[in-house]
Structure formats: structure tokens, C-alpha cells
Design a protein around this motif. Structure first.
Motif, mmCIF file in Angstrom:
data_model
loop_
_atom_site.group_PDB
_atom_site.id
_atom_site.type_symbol
_atom_site.label_atom_id
_atom_site.label_comp_id
_atom_site.label_asym_id
_atom_site.label_seq_id
_atom_site.Cartn_x
_atom_site.Cartn_y
_atom_site.Cartn_z
ATOM 1 N N HIS A 60 -9.166 12.319 1.382
ATOM 2 C CA HIS A 60 -9.755 12.827 2.620
ATOM 3 C C HIS A 60 -10.097 11.632 3.505
ATOM 4 N N GLN A 98 -3.994 8.715 9.469
ATOM 5 C CA GLN A 98 -3.075 9.741 8.973
ATOM 6 C C GLN A 98 -2.158 9.190 7.881
ATOM 7 N N ASP A 99 -1.864 7.907 7.946
ATOM 8 C CA ASP A 99 -0.961 7.303 6.966
ATOM 9 C C ASP A 99 -1.537 7.255 5.550
ATOM 10 N N TRP A 100 -2.826 7.533 5.390
ATOM 11 C CA TRP A 100 -3.387 7.638 4.040
ATOM 12 C C TRP A 100 -2.694 8.732 3.236
ATOM 13 N N GLN A 101 -2.084 9.695 3.913
ATOM 14 C CA GLN A 101 -1.421 10.793 3.201
ATOM 15 C C GLN A 101 -0.298 10.296 2.299
ATOM 16 N N HIS A 102 0.248 9.120 2.605
ATOM 17 C CA HIS A 102 1.361 8.595 1.816
ATOM 18 C C HIS A 102 0.909 7.879 0.545
ATOM 19 N N THR A 109 -0.995 9.336 -1.777
ATOM 20 C CA THR A 109 -1.256 10.309 -2.831
ATOM 21 C C THR A 109 -0.172 11.375 -2.843
ATOM 22 N N PRO A 122 -3.275 16.690 -2.297
ATOM 23 C CA PRO A 122 -3.616 17.150 -0.954
ATOM 24 C C PRO A 122 -4.203 16.025 -0.101
ATOM 25 N N PHE A 123 -4.023 16.161 1.211
ATOM 26 C CA PHE A 123 -4.573 15.189 2.162
ATOM 27 C C PHE A 123 -5.196 15.934 3.329
ATOM 28 N N THR A 124 -6.362 15.450 3.789
ATOM 29 C CA THR A 124 -6.977 15.992 4.999
ATOM 30 C C THR A 124 -7.468 14.844 5.868
ATOM 31 N N LEU A 125 -7.499 15.069 7.168
ATOM 32 C CA LEU A 125 -8.034 14.106 8.128
ATOM 33 C C LEU A 125 -9.147 14.778 8.921
#
Length: 249
Positions: free
Chosen positions: A194, A210-214, A216, A219-222
Motif C-alpha cells: 500500500h 505507482q511503480d511500487w506495484q511492480h 509485489t 495486491p497493490f493500492t495507492l
């Protein structure tokens, strides 16, 4: 605060122990920050979430210890103290430099087969987007001006010469660690990640967060909040609500 009883406990503070909590949250401070920053968080999340606040060396009750030179070194040294809490109840929260440290700790826990329940990364670009702006190399006046631009509470205290002499070594060391951090390919995460940012933060853009999604496969949230780099100070209630919604399950 619980007493410091062994070597690993130098790193962790429990300001409001909650032994019956269903979740535990390890909190990693920003560059120049210290564990007591999370005292209000510990009080407001108790008793359902037990907060462990990380205390870096080189400040407050650890002032006599040398500061560490890299994010990876900090992660390696805090890890032994966290292993005792590493079960499916443990989540990690880091702000600014602390987000990078929390990420590196999460990677190590993942590699050991005890991934965190969730990782919250606040006010920090994704690891592959980190940039060295050279703030740690500036002269004292320019360095303090940068802290003031970010709204850091420590900046006002640095007007006092004695406080400046005490605080500047840890501030510079932390900024050096944060700015020179380089992502090394390897273990990434399976847990939810998150990302949290202030919409007016000059340190991190929405795209960089947003690039933190890559990092894991989970799931990813911003989450975006009013304010700048230290939006946490004014948006505390909303951030705590996010932590409760996510962890009190």
C-alpha cells in the motif's frame, strides 16, 4: 516504553504494548527521525494493533552509537529484533527513508519464508525510481533549507547551535543512506503493498509511487492525501483509518 533487555531490543520500542492485539505493525521513521515519532500512532491503534517503533542508531538513547551508512545495513541490523515477531500478524510501515528500509526488511522476511502481512510505503518513490539529489552533501545552511522546504519539524530546532551539533550527524547519515540507495534485483514480495503520498510532496510523484506495484505479486493500492512530504502530521486520522481497515481483519 518497555525496557531494553537485550541487544536486539535496542532497535525496537513498544510505547503501548498490546499483547492481545490481532495485528502488529513495525514502524520505520524517516531520515533524521526517531521511534518516538510513532508514540501517537501506538496510542491510537492500541489495543487491537500492537505497534513496534524502530529506533535507528546515532540519536536519542542511541546517540553514542555510530550511524549506519546504507539502507541495506539498517535493514540487516534491525532484522534480528523483528524475527521474534515474524508471523502472519506482522505488517511493516515506513515513511520516506523508512519506506526503503521497510521494503528491504520485507524482502529478507520473504526470503526466510515469513513474509509480512502487508507493507505500507509512505512518501517514497518505488525502489527503481530512487534518485540522489545530493542533499546530504550540501553545506549546513543549504541542508537545513532543504529540510525547511519539506516541512520537517527538525528544521526549526536546528536553529539552536547545540541541537544542530547533536542532530546533524544522524541527519546527514540518514540522507546519505536514503539518497544513495540502489535497488538490487532479487527477492520481491508476495504480500499486499500500500503506497501513500501527499499530493503536494516534492519528493515523490504519483507516477513514482505507482511503480511500487511492480515490487509485489500481491495486491497493490495507492492512497493520496492532502499535504506535502509530512502529510502524516495533518492526515493522521485518515491514515490510521486505512491501517485499521487493512489490518483489523
Amino acid at each position: 516504553m518497555t525496557g531494553i533487555t537485550d541487544d536486539t531490543d535496542r532497535w525496537l520500542r513498544r510505547f503501548r504494548p498490546s499483547p492481545d492485539a490481532t495485528a502488529r505493525l513495525a514502524c520505520f521513521p524517516y531520515a533524521g527521525g526517531a521511534a518516538p515519532y510513532f508514540v501517537p500512532v501506538a496510542k491510537m491503534l492500541a489495543p487491537s494493533i500492537d505497534v513496534l517503533a524502530v529506533q535507528y542508531p546515532g540519536r536519542q538513547d542511541r546517540r553514542g552509537e555510530d550511524c549506519l551508512g546504507s539502507v541495506e545495513e539498517i535493514a540487516e541490523q534491525v532484522l534480528p529484533g523483528l524475527r521474534r515477531w515474524a508471523d502472519d500478524s506482522l505488517a511493516l510501515f515506513g515513511h520516506s527513508m523508512g519506506a526503503s528500509v521497510a521494503f528491504e526488511v520485507a524482502r529478507r522476511l520473504e526470503a526466510e519464508g515469513t513474509p509480512p502481512r502487508a507493507l505500507f510505503v509512505s512518501g517514497r518513490p518505488a525502489p527503481t525510481r530512487n534518485r540522489d539529489e545530493g542533499i546530504h552533501s550540501l553545506g549546513d545552511d543549504a541542508f537545513i533549507a532543504e529540510l525547511q522546504n519539506l516541512g520537517a519539524a527538525a528544521a526549526a530546532a536546528l536553529a539552536d547551535e547545540d541541537l544542530r551539533q547533536m542532530a546533524m550527524p544522524s541527519l546527514r547519515a540518514d540522507y546519505r543512506a536514503a539518497e544513495t540507495y540502489t535497488y538490487r534485483p532479487g527477492t520481491d514480495l508476495t504480500c499486499p503493498v500500500h503506497a501513500l503520498i501527499g499530493v503536494d510532496d516534492p519528493v515523490v510523484t504519483e507516477d513514482e509511487a505507482q511503480d511500487w506495484q511492480h515490487r509485489t505479486s500481491g495486491p497493490f493500492t495507492l492512497h493520496k492525501y492532502p499535504g506535502g512530504h509530512f502529510y502524516l502530521d495533518t492526515e493522521t486520522d485518515d491514515v490510521l483509518a486505512l491501517l485499521r481497515r487493512t489490518l483489523e481483519v
